[in-house]
Write a protein that holds these residues in place. Structure first.
Motif, mmCIF file in Angstrom:
data_model
loop_
_atom_site.group_PDB
_atom_site.id
_atom_site.type_symbol
_atom_site.label_atom_id
_atom_site.label_comp_id
_atom_site.label_asym_id
_atom_site.label_seq_id
_atom_site.Cartn_x
_atom_site.Cartn_y
_atom_site.Cartn_z
ATOM 1 N N ILE A 1 71.078 42.973 56.256
ATOM 2 C CA ILE A 1 69.803 42.355 55.922
ATOM 3 C C ILE A 1 70.010 40.848 55.890
ATOM 4 O O ILE A 1 70.917 40.368 55.200
ATOM 5 C CB ILE A 1 69.288 42.880 54.569
ATOM 6 C CG1 ILE A 1 68.976 44.367 54.707
ATOM 7 C CG2 ILE A 1 68.064 42.101 54.106
ATOM 8 C CD1 ILE A 1 68.711 45.069 53.416
ATOM 9 N N SER B 1 71.281 38.552 52.864
ATOM 10 C CA SER B 1 71.954 39.371 51.863
ATOM 11 C C SER B 1 73.327 38.774 51.587
ATOM 12 O O SER B 1 74.031 38.363 52.496
ATOM 13 C CB SER B 1 72.099 40.787 52.401
ATOM 14 O OG SER B 1 72.700 41.591 51.442
ATOM 15 N N ALA C 1 70.892 50.151 53.234
ATOM 16 C CA ALA C 1 70.280 48.822 53.197
ATOM 17 C C ALA C 1 71.361 47.833 53.587
ATOM 18 O O ALA C 1 71.938 47.150 52.760
ATOM 19 C CB ALA C 1 69.741 48.532 51.805
ATOM 20 N N ALA D 1 63.021 44.806 56.236
ATOM 21 C CA ALA D 1 63.971 44.586 55.149
ATOM 22 C C ALA D 1 64.158 43.093 54.998
ATOM 23 O O ALA D 1 64.035 42.347 55.954
ATOM 24 C CB ALA D 1 65.308 45.246 55.456
ATOM 25 N N ASP E 1 68.161 42.661 47.875
ATOM 26 C CA ASP E 1 67.723 43.262 49.141
ATOM 27 C C ASP E 1 66.572 44.204 48.868
ATOM 28 O O ASP E 1 66.629 45.021 47.955
ATOM 29 C CB ASP E 1 68.856 44.083 49.772
ATOM 30 C CG ASP E 1 69.988 43.207 50.259
ATOM 31 O OD1 ASP E 1 69.713 42.038 50.569
ATOM 32 O OD2 ASP E 1 71.128 43.690 50.329
ATOM 33 N N ASN F 1 65.830 39.835 52.072
ATOM 34 C CA ASN F 1 66.482 39.515 50.806
ATOM 35 C C ASN F 1 65.615 38.526 50.061
ATOM 36 O O ASN F 1 65.156 37.537 50.622
ATOM 37 C CB ASN F 1 67.877 38.931 51.063
ATOM 38 C CG ASN F 1 68.630 38.746 49.764
ATOM 39 O OD1 ASN F 1 68.382 37.793 49.028
ATOM 40 N ND2 ASN F 1 69.514 39.668 49.443
#
Lengths: 189, 618, 420
Positions: B324, B327, B321, B373, B360, B375
């Motif tokens: 993102i 993030s 992950a 994806a 995330d 946040n």
């Protein structure tokens, strides 16, 4: 004759300069007095801004620091599992050294009734490191917090802790009661 | 005493005082160097010992060692303060004597001499002064200009640079679909439109016959997965056959498989089919879909999702992950007992969804390709975010209570777009939600602080809410017999009728701190951090039995095959009969610490220990 | 007062409170069955205001008595006694804070920051010594200043400092003053207080390097008398300026100087002006051109000083914590990942964004740019005046204390054989 003249001239310059300076000082003083504060102001920590960085313990001009942990009993949950008293990952909820968070064992833990305990700060031992305040705020009610004790503080013109405080939590405050107590759980508006 | 004697006395006093000053100064200097070298209150030795104690909580010798060291450290600290203070006063006293005696000595020696005749050359002195004043001014100007030309203003370029940099703070909550393979056929319009309806009908049927999802054998025809079913959202029977969320289907802690292993031993390898090392530590639990087992791992640097072949233990893929938008560059601080990977992931057989302590959230297809994806905003949580995910048809539910607000979000599983996002009257919590049918409608039931509440899954409306919790809300709720149960250390245990929002009973004798309660057959089970498992009558709250265990519980008990499976932090799984008497069926050691809740498959149990992942079965 | 508020809070708690309270506390205070009462946490107040009135009173008294002792009574013994008393009171007892030297910064900040209310007591501390200096010379330095007193006491065997050293180093207090005002008005730092070398001795504890510097000053001060007063003290720069034009001043001789030269080397601070050499006066007449040249240089020096300082404003502004942090974050964003950097981590944990910080820092830099111009211009002016003064000569037939440099310590009295 000439000497006397010179002397008079010198005296004249001197007194006029003096007069000018008196005026200047009067001006500066008058302007400053216009915005002057009548009362006394002292340094204090805003407990809602404090991030317990630990610099209070190391940067005060005094050793040990004039910053001490203060406990607002009316806010305390009297928990057995006290985040301000016990280390994270303590092996047991006891007063044993390996479980105590306070590096100088300045917190006295006293049994009240099942399952409640009273926590009293021993100021003579407290070094103001804020470990307990951090633990109490993170895991409890935040009833332990740091304050500058004015029977100890020498009230420096510029507080040497304020200079290094990362959260800018130390300010001069006025008033007859020079503490910023967390009397209520919420931050005053 | 003549003048010579006086001079001699003054001289010798000065010498003694001077020597004393030097001695005290040296001692103070020594003290300073010592304190600088090692602050006794911040000793690393102490830290290591305490860390060791965390692993060996019963090592009395170690405790004794810590106590002695602690006493020593505090003594050293306070002695050093005393030394500095006493030394300071001594030094002051000695210097006063030194100065006074020196002054007397010199005043006795000096007389008003006839001054020397020659004067310094006033003119030359003036010329020299001019030179030095000009020189000094020149040096000042030079220093200022040197500083001016060597130090540039880094801020000038800042605002010019910002727009190009998407990772600059201020742009949180951006949704981007990664350039990884786009969403493929699993999700097509017509099927998604149809799926909720069938699910709804089925549920209504079921709740009409049995008000609670008691363990039921998977029904034959619906149970066998057809290839077509894999492209639509799974139906309830498919979900029952899998273990797609924290504490099993719908997060209820009830497993629907008939065959469940009952005897194993991790250290001897009895009934251990395979054992693989956990690739990256986290406190999240594994989930299972068909032949695959998923779990997460996280540290300060990376957050990852792992997929294993559950039959062999082979790692099929892993996905990070990372990159993102929004993030945080530095992950939020968490405590060691929570970390950044505490929430358990979930899957619907089409995609896997995982959330981390950084805020995330990531969706991957079953092959580990990123679907989307984003946040959600870094959670302000002093332990670390730990509420697990749940998914239902096109919805993904996220309980996201933090210090700032109580919040629940529902995202579209296909795109990550928000379906609803509500703020609720709750402070930070660490519980996970569950889903339960109430009056024929699925509800999302989530604990918070202080509320326990049910939510309409379609729009997030709060259907009922009971203020019952307090302290730090860790355990998740339980559901069964048409009732919702919630319990929390430092608060109480309550039974709530979700149809009316009324509280049936409450009790506070034994309360769980981390582990969640579970319901089965009119009984409620809890596992606590005072090392016991207790059973209550779910209708009345009467305590039926308690059983003392060897260690405390973080893992949640699960009902499987008519038995209660409870794993303590040492890794020992206690198996009890679901009954009004304490009947211990088996006590199975794993030989490794366990903080997660096991996942079940037909004839298999998967337990994630601190270091290894175990597959248990015949 | 405190009891009243407690009662009020308690009433509020039981009338409107419980529900609200329960909602607000994570762990509400338990209802004790044992009847436990929590202790009343009484905190000590700060010293009363009366102490401040008393301090100002003491200061006025000290200055007045010193003036009388220096000009009328001519008693070194009493001055020494008063000085020791002031050192013990203002230095060791009141721990040296706040003093008129540091008060310069408070007054300066009070002018630049309207929200900063300077206490009247600090303004009085700032003004009183200057007013006395205009009237009677630097009597403050003579007795009342604890920093001066501690140095004065350790003077054992003073050496003569050459004129050119005194003149060139004598400029530094003005530079220090200008910088201190710049840093104070920008709300950056109180450098005078921060680098006060003796405060650590008064308090019996400070940062290690300050103690070392303080002891160093005292050791040097045994031979080079009052080094801090003469070559560093920024408030001394103001006192010197006012004292030059003082109405009355201490004199070495009680009546008429007989030019016996006995007092010639008596001043440990080299503050006695000698009679002017007639030859030098003649030569200085030839230097009129130089005088005019240097006088014309003053505007140029002002501009050059202002420009140089102003261009160094980024360097100066880095003393400000906000500017420093902004530079750090912008230069090297990877510090955000440094979990040990407390300042950065605390900033990231706060609700201030980097944008806001950079905006604030840019504004501070802008004030530094203009402020530093004045600082530089002032330094340029002082340098110009120092240079020009080297070409001004006054006819002097006897030994006189230099009004700017004399601390009114009274050491020279006993050297004069003349009776009243």
């Amino acid at each position: 004759m000439e000497r006397k003249k010179t002397k008079n001239r010198r005296e004249f310059i001197r007194s006029s300069m003096r007069f000018g300076m008196v005026l200047a000082l009067g001006g500066v003083g008058g302007l400053a007095f216009r915005n002057a504060a009548a009362g006394k102001s002292v340094w204090q920590i805003d407990p809602f801004k404090c991030t317990w960085c630990g610099r209070c313990a190391t940067h005060c001009v005094l050793n040990p620091s004039a910053v001490k942990c203060v406990h607002a009993y009316e806010m305390c949950g009297y928990c057995d599992l006290c985040g301000g008293y016990l280390k994270v990952g303590h092996s047991d909820r006891s007063t044993a050294a390996e479980n105590q968070l306070c590096p100088t064992a300045a917190i006295n833990r006293k049994f009240i009734e099942e399952p409640y305990y009273e926590y009293v700060i021993n100021e003579d031992l407290c070094i103001g490191c804020g470990k307990c305040a951090e633990g109490c705020t993170a895991f409890g009610n935040g009833s332990m917090f740091l304050q500058i004790k004015h029977d100890i503080c020498v009230d420096c013109n510029e507080c040497s802790i304020a200079r290094v405080c990362p959260s800018d939590a130390i300010k001069r405050i006025n008033g007859p009661d020079p503490y910023l107590m967390k009397g209520d759980f919420s931050e005053p508006a | 005493m003549d003048i010579k004697d006086k001079i001699r006395t003054a001289k010798s006093t000065a010498v003694v005082a001077g020597a004393f000053c030097i001695l005290i100064s040296l001692l103070l200097l020594l003290n300073y160097v010592q304190m600088q070298g090692s602050d006794p209150l911040e000793s690393t030795v102490m830290e290591t010992l305490v860390q060791r104690l965390a692993f060996e909580p019963n090592n009395e010798q170690l405790k004794q060692e810590i106590r002695e060291l602690d006493l020593l450290a505090r003594r050293a600290y306070f002695t050093s303060i005393w030394q500095i203070r006493a030394g300071g006063y001594l030094l002051l006293f000695a210097s006063v004597i030194l100065v006074v005696s020196l002054r007397i000595y010199h005043s006795l020696l000096s007389k008003i001499n006839k001054p020397e005749e020659e004067d310094e050359d006033q003119l030359a002195a003036r010329i020299l002064s001019v030179k030095w004043i000009s020189g000094g001014t020149g040096i000042l100007v030079f220093v200022a200009l040197f500083a001016a030309f060597t130090i540039s203003d880094p801020l000038e370029i800042y605002f010019a640079r910002v727009p190009d940099d998407p990772e600059e703070p201020g742009s949180i909550r951006q949704i981007t679909i990664s350039d990884a393979p786009p969403r493929t056929d699993p999700v097509t319009e017509d099927q998604t439109a149809a799926a909720p309806d069938t699910g709804h009908e089925q549920m209504q049927e079921e709740t009409a016959s049995t008000p609670s999802p008691e363990p039921a054998a998977p029904s034959g025809p619906a149970g066998s997965a057809t290839p077509a079913a894999s492209s639509a959202f799974p139906d309830e029977n498919t979900i029952r056959r899998n273990h797609n969320a924290f504490r099993g289907p719908w997060g209820q802690g009830v497993i629907y498989h008939e065959s469940v292993p009952a005897k194993w031993d991790g250290s001897s390898g009895d009934n251990i089919i395979w054992k693989v090392p956990v690739p990256l530590h986290a406190y999240s639990s594994p989930v299972i879909w068909d032949d695959r087992l998923f779990m997460t791992g996280a540290d300060e640097k990376v957050r990852k999702v792992f997929c294993f072949d559950r039959h062999t233990g082979n790692l099929l893929w892993e996905a990070s992950a990372n990159s993102i938008p929004g993030s945080p560059s530095a992950p939020p601080r968490t405590t060691d007992d929570t970390g950044l990977g505490a929430p358990t992931l979930t899957t619907n057989g089409l995609a896997v969804f995982a959330i981390f302590g950084t805020g995330d959230i990531i969706a991957l297809d079953m092959d580990g390709n990123r679907l989307w994806a984003m946040n959600l905003g870094v959670p302000d949580n002093h332990y670390g975010h730990s509420s697990s995910l749940l998914t239902h048809n096109e919805k993904l539910f996220i309980q996201y209570d933090d210090q700032n607000s109580g919040r629940i979000l529902c995202l579209d599983v296909r795109s990550g777009e928000t379906i609803w996002d509500i703020t609720r009257d709750s402070r930070v919590s660490w519980a996970s939600p569950l889903m339960a049918p109430v009056n024929g409608q699925w509800q999302l039931i989530a604990k918070g602080n202080p509320i326990v509440a049910g939510y309409n899954i379609d729009d997030g409306t709060e259907l009922w809410s009971v203020e019952a919790m307090g302290g730090e809300v860790g355990p998740s709720p339980a559901f069964g017999g048409g009732l919702v149960f919630a319990a929390n250390e430092y608060s109480k245990m309550v039974a709530i009728d979700p149809a009316t929002g009324s509280t049936l009973w409450e009790d506070n004798y034994y309360l769980p701190e981390v582990s969640s309660p579970v319901y089965s057959g009119g009984l409620l089970f809890i596992a606590t951090t005072y090392a016991l498992v207790a059973c209550f009558d779910a209708k009345t709250g009467e305590m039926l039995w308690e059983y003392d265990t060897d260690d405390i519980f973080y893992s949640s008990p699960v009902i499987a095959g008519g038995k209660v499976y409870a794993t303590d932090t040492k890794g020992t799984t206690y198996i009890f009969e679901v009954g009004r008497e304490p009947v211990l069926v088996a006590k199975n050691p794993l030989g490794e610490e366990v903080h997660t809740t096991p996942a079940f498959a037909d004839g298999r149990i998967y337990i994630r220990g601190e270091r290894n992942l175990y597959c248990i079965g015949q | 007062m405190r009891l009243k508020t407690t009662i009020l809070a308690f009433l509020l708690l039981i009338t409107s409170g419980p529900v609200l309270w329960a909602q607000q506390q994570r762990f509400p205070m338990p209802e004790f069955e044992s009847g436990y009462q929590y202790p009343d946490a009484k905190l000590p107040g700060s010293g009363s205001l009366a102490m401040e009135y008393f301090d100002v009173g003491i200061l006025v008294l000290l200055l007045a008595v010193t003036s009388w002792l220096a000009i009328k009574k001519r008693s070194r013994k009493w001055i020494l006694l008063l000085m020791t008393g002031a050192l013990l009171y203002f230095g060791f007892w009141r721990q040296g804070c706040i003093c008129p030297i540091g008060a310069v910064q408070n007054v300066a900040l009070g002018f630049s920051d309207p929200t900063y209310a300077v206490s009247w007591f600090i303004i009085a501390l700032f003004l009183l010594p200057l007013l006395f200096s205009l009237a009677f010379g630097r009597v403050f330095c003579g007795t009342a200043c604890p920093l001066g007193a501690i140095q004065d006491i350790v003077v054992v065997r003073p050496v003569r400092v050459p004129v050119w050293v005194r003149k060139s180093l004598g400029m530094f207090p003005f530079v220090y003053l200008a910088l201190a005002v710049l840093f104070a008005t920008t709300g950056t730092d109180f450098i005078i207080c921060r680098y006060d070398p003796f405060i650590g001795i008064f308090r019996m504890g400070a940062e290690f390097h300050l103690i070392v510097i303080g002891i160093g000053f005292l050791l040097v001060g045994m031979f080079v008398a009052r080094p801090y007063c003469r070559f560093f003290c920024p408030y001394g720069a103001l006192l010197k300026t006012t004292s030059i034009f003082s109405k009355n001043h201490l004199s070495i001789t009680p009546s008429q100087c007989i030019d016996c030269k006995l007092c010639k080397d008596s001043c440990p601070f080299d503050a006695i002006d000698h009679p002017t050499d007639p030859k030098v006066i003649g030569k200085m007449k030839d230097k009129t051109k130089h005088f005019l040249l240097y006088a014309a240089l003053i505007p140029l020096l002002i501009v050059v000083g202002g420009w140089a300082m102003s261009s160094a404003h980024i360097f100066l502004a880095r003393a400000n914590p906000d500017v420093y942090l902004a530079h750090l974050l912008v230069r090297d964003p990877s510090v955000m990942e440094d979990l040990d950097n407390l300042d950065v981590q605390t900033f990231l944990g706060s609700d201030r964004t980097v944008d806001e910080l950079v905006n604030d820092a840019t504004a501070i830099q802008a004030t530094f740019r203009s402020g530093a111009w004045f600082t530089g211009a002032f330094i340029g002016l002082v340098a110009g005046l120092f240079l020009v003064s080297q070409f001004v000569i006054r006819r002097r037939d006897d030994y006189q204390p230099n009004r700017g440099d004399c601390f009114s310590c009274g050491r020279c009295f006993k050297y004069c054989p003349v009776q009243k």
